[in-house]
Design a protein around this motif. Structure first.
Motif, PDB file in Angstrom:
ATOM      1  N   THR A  22      -0.874  -4.257   1.990  1.00  0.00           N
ATOM      2  CA  THR A  22      -0.685  -4.000   0.559  1.00  0.00           C
ATOM      3  C   THR A  22      -1.147  -5.206  -0.256  1.00  0.00           C
ATOM      4  O   THR A  22      -1.810  -5.060  -1.293  1.00  0.00           O
ATOM      5  CB  THR A  22       0.797  -3.676   0.275  1.00  0.00           C
ATOM      6  OG1 THR A  22       1.143  -2.483   0.964  1.00  0.00           O
ATOM      7  CG2 THR A  22       1.046  -3.495  -1.208  1.00  0.00           C
ATOM      8  N   ASP A  50      -2.822   3.178  -1.353  1.00  0.00           N
ATOM      9  CA  ASP A  50      -1.876   2.497  -0.464  1.00  0.00           C
ATOM     10  C   ASP A  50      -0.979   3.557   0.167  1.00  0.00           C
ATOM     11  O   ASP A  50      -0.083   4.086  -0.474  1.00  0.00           O
ATOM     12  CB  ASP A  50      -1.049   1.475  -1.253  1.00  0.00           C
ATOM     13  CG  ASP A  50      -0.307   0.514  -0.319  1.00  0.00           C
ATOM     14  OD1 ASP A  50      -0.307   0.766   0.906  1.00  0.00           O
ATOM     15  OD2 ASP A  50       0.268  -0.460  -0.816  1.00  0.00           O
ATOM     16  N   GLU A  51      -1.271   3.872   1.407  1.00  0.00           N
ATOM     17  CA  GLU A  51      -0.562   4.921   2.134  1.00  0.00           C
ATOM     18  C   GLU A  51      -0.461   6.214   1.331  1.00  0.00           C
ATOM     19  O   GLU A  51       0.638   6.724   1.096  1.00  0.00           O
ATOM     20  CB  GLU A  51       0.830   4.424   2.540  1.00  0.00           C
ATOM     21  CG  GLU A  51       0.715   3.057   3.221  1.00  0.00           C
ATOM     22  CD  GLU A  51       1.894   2.745   4.129  1.00  0.00           C
ATOM     23  OE1 GLU A  51       2.567   3.702   4.541  1.00  0.00           O
ATOM     24  OE2 GLU A  51       2.091   1.556   4.430  1.00  0.00           O
TER      25      GLU A  51
HETATM   26 MG   LIG Z   1       2.363  -1.913   2.321  1.00  0.00          MG
END
Ligand SMILES: [Mg+2]
Ligand SMILES: Nc1ncnc2c1ncn2[C@@H]1O[C@H](COP(=O)(O)OP(=O)(O)OP(=O)(O)O)[C@@H](O)[C@H]1O
Lengths: 374, 225
Positions: free
Chosen positions: B50, B171-172
């Motif tokens: 991240t 992010d994911e």
């Molecule tokens: Mg992360």
């Protein structure tokens, strides 16, 4: 972004309304109280019209609104000794049932009928009947407002103290409240009825209007007891008093409004806290600090403006009440456009100032932090 | 036009620099990303995925090193200029969707365009088109709480495309979705990559990513392995 701001504040409808209410009460107070000052101003201004080109002589230190002092025939003689004077008009006032803060129920004005024009003006028309004639006794003429309020007409009788006077005329509406609300009586009649040997005021009319200031000075030089005021001087003094009343009433309202401003601040701090994440998203997708600042400020200004507009409406309603409570009908409280604008601008100012701290906080928010935060 | 849409040179990220709890998360990292590529960043939890994505996305400044986005050196840019880069060059998709819940799908997609000052009529038309592209033509006036997770993520993808950026960062993006819905989202990203040449960078734990990404960046202990 105004539509966004509106949508945002309506997400917490109740909170927004309550916050706006805080502003509303403050601005309402500013406008309602300010309308009294405007009413007093109008009254004083119209009173000044009466004295244009005249010198108003009163006993020194006799108040503007308070006790009116006592003048005697000796004072008359002093004035008569000064040159350049066309006419000297002594006037006697009798106030019925004087109530502090509200004024008298009505006021009788004693004046020599031959000089009546100096009080009611040369062009005043009669609504009904006629003026008092020279040498006539036992009669009165009513101002328009007073005749209406007491529902009397020509031929009826008016009681001053113990004596009944026949109403011989009603003066047409002049919009000068001193005339509209007065009862005009022969000078000697009123002296007799009230059993006085003094009177409160003398109008001095100069031969040449250019000499007004000089004659006023001469009168004051000739007597220690006398205060001779020209319209200019009276306007200045009255203006000062009205300004003080304006400031005083604004200050009272402003304090109330300031509390409302704190409410706006509180609401916006809460809103920013609740919307941390959302503000973080806005910034992540490209909103600048300034945009976020503007957004929050717009919201708080909008709440305040809603309150401000409501406050002006409340103030207008309040001014009607104020008119009927204070001044016994002499003062007509008015919400001038200037006063309304002042209220609105003050509301806006509170919104911007109150919103500034939370807006700044929001604009400085770190998007990464805000987005991590669950 | 530079060949690489993103270049990172000698990136270091140290949290709490100089303090007792100092954390050196990214170490001398070098990275070049081609235009139109599909990149996956993988690695164990806490490895700095991240953090890396935030730095590449101009949300976070590296402690040292240089990041170039579309040829522009971002290190010396101020907050304002960074905001403009994010607005114009990068579209973000988050694990939690991060839509604005009080606004309709359409308004959410319009938001970046409103931030960019696009005329209301144009932003509306484009938002409608984008929502149809992601298969939500029938859900435009629904607010996020009334949409499923997969639908919300589609709205988020539509939003990320609003200002025609060159890069989409996620992010994911499938992290909160079930397997089938996650696959649909990955398919959608793949389609955007293939048909419209968007550069896609996703951080993910999703094992199926191998089938989608052209290149996989594996992070461990702050380095690419
Ligand atoms: Mg992360
Ligand atoms: N602002 C910060 N201050 C201090 N430490 C931080 C900060 N942000 C991240 N970290 C730390 O940096 C490390 C890497 O975080 P990061 O979120 O990049 O990991 P990740 O690879 O995305 O993990 P996950 O797969 O669990 O999301 C973590 O140990 C985290 O605690």
């Amino acid at each position: 972004m105004l539509d966004l701001a509106y949508k945002n504040i309506m997400r917490q409808r109740t909170r927004t309304i309550l916050t706006a209410l805080g502003i509303l009460i403050g601005i309402g107070a500013i406008v309602a109280l300010g309308s009294i000052a405007e009413g007093i101003d109008t009254m004083v201004q119209s009173g000044l019209e009466l004295t244009a080109g005249k010198i108003t002589v009163m006993e020194k230190d006799a108040g503007f609104f308070g006790v009116m002092g006592e003048l005697t025939d000796e004072d008359m003689e002093v004035i008569e000794g000064i040159g350049g004077i066309r006419e000297i008009v002594p006037m006697l006032f009798y106030m019925e049932n004087m109530i502090p803060m509200q004024g008298p129920e009505w006021t009788a004005i004693g004046i020599d009928p031959s000089k009546g024009e100096y009080f009611i003006g040369e062009n005043a028309e009669m609504e009904d009947g006629r003026m008092i004639e020279e040498g006539e006794s036992g009669v009165v003429v009513l101002g328009y407002t007073i005749a209406n309020r007491y529902n009397t007409e020509v031929g009826d009788f008016w009681t001053i103290k113990e004596d009944d006077f026949e109403i011989v005329g009603v003066i047409e509406k002049t919009d000068i409240s001193d005339i509209d609300t007065s009862i005009i009586v022969d000078f000697d009649d009123l002296m007799d009825v009230t059993d006085s040997d003094t009177y409160q005021m003398i109008y001095v009319i100069p031969d040449d209007i250019k000499d007004t200031e000089r004659i006023a000075e001469n009168i004051e030089d000739a007597s220690e007891r006398l205060d001779a005021m020209t319209t200019k001087e009276m306007a200045r003094q009255a203006g000062e008093i009205v300004d003080q009343i304006r400031i005083f009433t604004f200050a009272i309202g402003a304090i109330a409004a300031l509390v409302g401003g704190l409410g706006v601040m509180n609401t916006m701090i809460m809103a920013v806290m609740e919307r941390r994440r959302e503000i973080g998203v806005m910034k992540a997708i490209g909103a600048t600090n300034r945009m976020v600042l503007t957004q929050i400020l717009t919201e708080s200004a909008l709440i305040s403006l809603i309150g401000g507009i409501g406050g002006i409406i409340l103030g207008v309603i309040g001014s009607f009440f104020v008119s009927s409570i204070f001044g016994g009908g002499q003062i007509t409280a008015v919400v001038t456009p200037m006063l309304a604008l002042t209220g609105l601008l003050f509301a806006l100012l509170l919104g911007v100032v109150g919103g500034f701290y939370p807006a700044r906080k929001a604009s400085k928010l770190d998007p990464v932090e805000a987005l991590r935060y669950e | 036009m530079t060949k690489n849409i993103i270049e990172a040179m000698n990136i270091n990220k140290i949290f709490n620099l100089g303090m007792e709890n100092e954390l050196h998360i990214l170490k001398d990292m070098n990275l070049e990303i081609d235009r139109g590529s599909f990149i996956a960043i993988v690695g164990p939890s806490g490895s700095g995925k991240t953090t890396l994505l935030d730095i590449l996305g101009c949300l976070l400044k590296p402690t040292s090193g240089e990041v170039l986005i579309d040829g522009v050196i971002t290190n010396e840019l101020n907050d304002n200029e960074l905001a403009h880069i994010r607005r114009d060059k990068i579209g973000f998709v988050f694990q939690q969707y991060n839509l604005i819940s009080s606004q309709t799908a359409l308004e959410n997609v319009e938001l970046p365009m409103r931030i960019a000052g696009v005329h209301r009529k144009d932003s509306r038309r484009r938002a409608e088109k984008l929502l149809r592209t992601v298969g939500l033509g029938e859900r435009m006036y629904h607010r996020p709480p009334h949409l499923s997770g997969g639908e919300q993520q589609r709205v988020a993808i539509a939003r990320s495309l609003a200002n025609r950026p060159r890069i989409i960062m996620g992010d994911e993006p499938t992290g909160n979705l079930d397997s089938k819905t996650g696959k649909d989202i990955l398919d959608l990203l793949k389609r955007l990559n293939k048909e419209e040449n968007y550069t896609i960078i996703v951080v993910t734990h999703d094992l199926r990513i191998k089938k989608y990404a052209k290149r996989i960046i594996n992070l461990r202990d702050g380095r690419i392995i």
